[in-house]
Scaffold this active site. Structure first.
Site, short mmCIF file in Angstrom:
data_model
loop_
_atom_site.label_atom_id
_atom_site.label_comp_id
_atom_site.label_asym_id
_atom_site.label_seq_id
_atom_site.Cartn_x
_atom_site.Cartn_y
_atom_site.Cartn_z
N GLY A 12 -8.72 48.00 63.15
CA GLY A 12 -7.90 46.80 63.02
C GLY A 12 -6.56 46.99 62.31
O GLY A 12 -6.03 46.02 61.75
N THR A 13 -6.00 48.21 62.36
CA THR A 13 -4.70 48.38 61.70
C THR A 13 -3.60 47.61 62.44
O THR A 13 -2.66 47.12 61.81
CB THR A 13 -4.30 49.86 61.55
OG1 THR A 13 -4.11 50.43 62.84
CG2 THR A 13 -5.34 50.65 60.78
N ASN A 14 -3.73 47.51 63.75
CA ASN A 14 -2.72 46.71 64.48
C ASN A 14 -2.86 45.23 64.15
O ASN A 14 -1.86 44.53 64.02
CB ASN A 14 -2.83 46.96 65.98
CG ASN A 14 -2.12 48.22 66.40
OD1 ASN A 14 -0.89 48.27 66.46
ND2 ASN A 14 -2.88 49.28 66.65
N MET A 91 -11.59 47.85 73.01
CA MET A 91 -12.09 48.95 73.85
C MET A 91 -13.09 48.46 74.90
O MET A 91 -14.13 49.07 75.10
CB MET A 91 -12.73 50.02 72.97
CG MET A 91 -11.83 50.54 71.88
SD MET A 91 -10.29 51.25 72.56
CE MET A 91 -9.50 51.81 71.05
N ASN A 108 -1.26 44.18 75.65
CA ASN A 108 -2.08 45.28 75.13
C ASN A 108 -1.16 46.32 74.49
O ASN A 108 -0.04 46.53 74.95
CB ASN A 108 -2.84 45.93 76.29
CG ASN A 108 -3.69 47.11 75.85
OD1 ASN A 108 -4.44 47.02 74.88
ND2 ASN A 108 -3.57 48.23 76.54
N HIS A 110 -0.92 50.31 73.87
CA HIS A 110 -1.50 51.59 74.31
C HIS A 110 -0.78 52.72 73.57
O HIS A 110 0.45 52.73 73.48
CB HIS A 110 -1.34 51.74 75.83
CG HIS A 110 -1.98 52.99 76.32
ND1 HIS A 110 -3.36 53.10 76.48
CD2 HIS A 110 -1.47 54.21 76.61
CE1 HIS A 110 -3.64 54.33 76.88
NE2 HIS A 110 -2.52 55.02 76.96
C1 GAR Z 1 -4.68 52.06 68.50
O1 GAR Z 1 -4.13 53.34 68.42
C2 GAR Z 1 -4.44 51.46 69.87
O2 GAR Z 1 -3.18 51.81 70.39
C3 GAR Z 1 -5.55 52.08 70.66
O3 GAR Z 1 -6.66 52.05 69.80
C4 GAR Z 1 -6.21 52.12 68.45
C5 GAR Z 1 -6.80 50.96 67.66
O4 GAR Z 1 -6.53 51.05 66.30
N1 GAR Z 1 -5.77 51.36 71.88
C6 GAR Z 1 -6.14 51.95 73.02
O5 GAR Z 1 -6.36 53.14 73.12
C7 GAR Z 1 -6.27 51.01 74.21
N2 GAR Z 1 -6.33 51.75 75.44
P1 GAR Z 1 -6.66 49.81 65.33
O6 GAR Z 1 -8.05 49.22 65.55
O7 GAR Z 1 -6.53 50.42 63.96
O8 GAR Z 1 -5.56 48.83 65.65
#
Ligand code: GAR
Length: 211
Positions: A12-14, A91, A108, A110
């Site tokens: 969940g950093t995003n 995911m 999204n 990516h």
């Molecule tokens: C992030 O790097 C995001 O770009 C990627 O998963 C990670 C989630 O991190 N997403 C994908 O690969 C989608 N195809 P987070 O949970 O710390 O935000």
């Protein structure tokens, strides 16, 4: 006021970057209506709770079939009143009925420069493993609209990030998050909140402030 639902599966950093950007005023006229996870153990849910947000776990394991899970997820998001669905490390294959209920209203993030290292099987660390294996010197992140394909929707914003000789997938992932993901996702949400993102002939155009 743009109401967003943020869908998460892991760290969940995003999501945190979005919460912080709203708190700082880098994203304005936007409210997080709900944070939804397919994974009950997602640390992202803790971040959401700490920020006082409405959280909901909808796990495929609690349903007898994929179809019932897909419908429950779609129903919850429709009922949440969200204007925009933000996939922030979600995911799960996005159900077709969700895509049609929120046409051009799902975005999204990516972790590569689409069309490189995207599509089926390219998610999370796998993306960075593939980039390092290929020996690219630049990677980055992309925010795009979600359509029926995997990572095929109109591209909204991209940011390149340098790949360094000693990178591991983890190191590269962190650099791409810090230098690209946590910047462009909040930026795009703010642009959408101010009605500056438009799609024409499958391409995205960003209008000037006040246009
Ligand atoms: C992030 O790097 C995001 O770009 C990627 O998963 C990670 C989630 O991190 N997403 C994908 O690969 C989608 N195809 P987070 O949970 O710390 O935000």
């Amino acid at each position: 006021m743009l109401k967003i639902a943020v869908l998460v599966s892991g760290g969940g950093t995003n999501l945190q970057a979005i919460i912080d950007s709203i708190a700082r005023g880098d994203i304005t006229d936007t409210k997080i209506a709900a944070v939804v996870s397919n994974n009950p153990g997602a640390y992202a849910l803790k971040r959401a709770e700490e920020a006082g947000l409405t959280t909901k776990c909808i796990s495929p394991r609690s349903f007898e079939s994929r179809e019932l899970f897909n419908q429950a997820l779609t129903d919850y998001l429709v009922k949440s009143g969200a204007d925009l669905i933000v996939l922030a490390g979600f995911m799960v294959v996005v159900p077709a009925q969700l895509i049609s209920a929120f046409k051009n209203r799902i975005i999204n993030i990516h972790p590569s420069l689409i069309p490189s290292f995207c599509g089926k099987g390219y998610y999370g660390l796998h993306v960075h493993e593939a980039a390092l294996k290929r020996g690219v010197k630049v990677s980055g992140a992309t925010v795009h609209f979600v359509d029926e394909g995997t990572d095929t929707g109109p591209i909204i914003m991209q940011k390149p990030v340098e790949v360094l000789p000693d990178d591991t997938p983890q190191i590269l992932q962190r650099r791409i998050m810090e230098q690209a993901e946590w910047k462009i996702m909040p930026r795009v949400i703010d642009l959408i909140a101010h009605d500056r993102v438009h799609i024409k002939d499958g391409k995205v155009y960003i209008s000037q402030e006040g246009d």
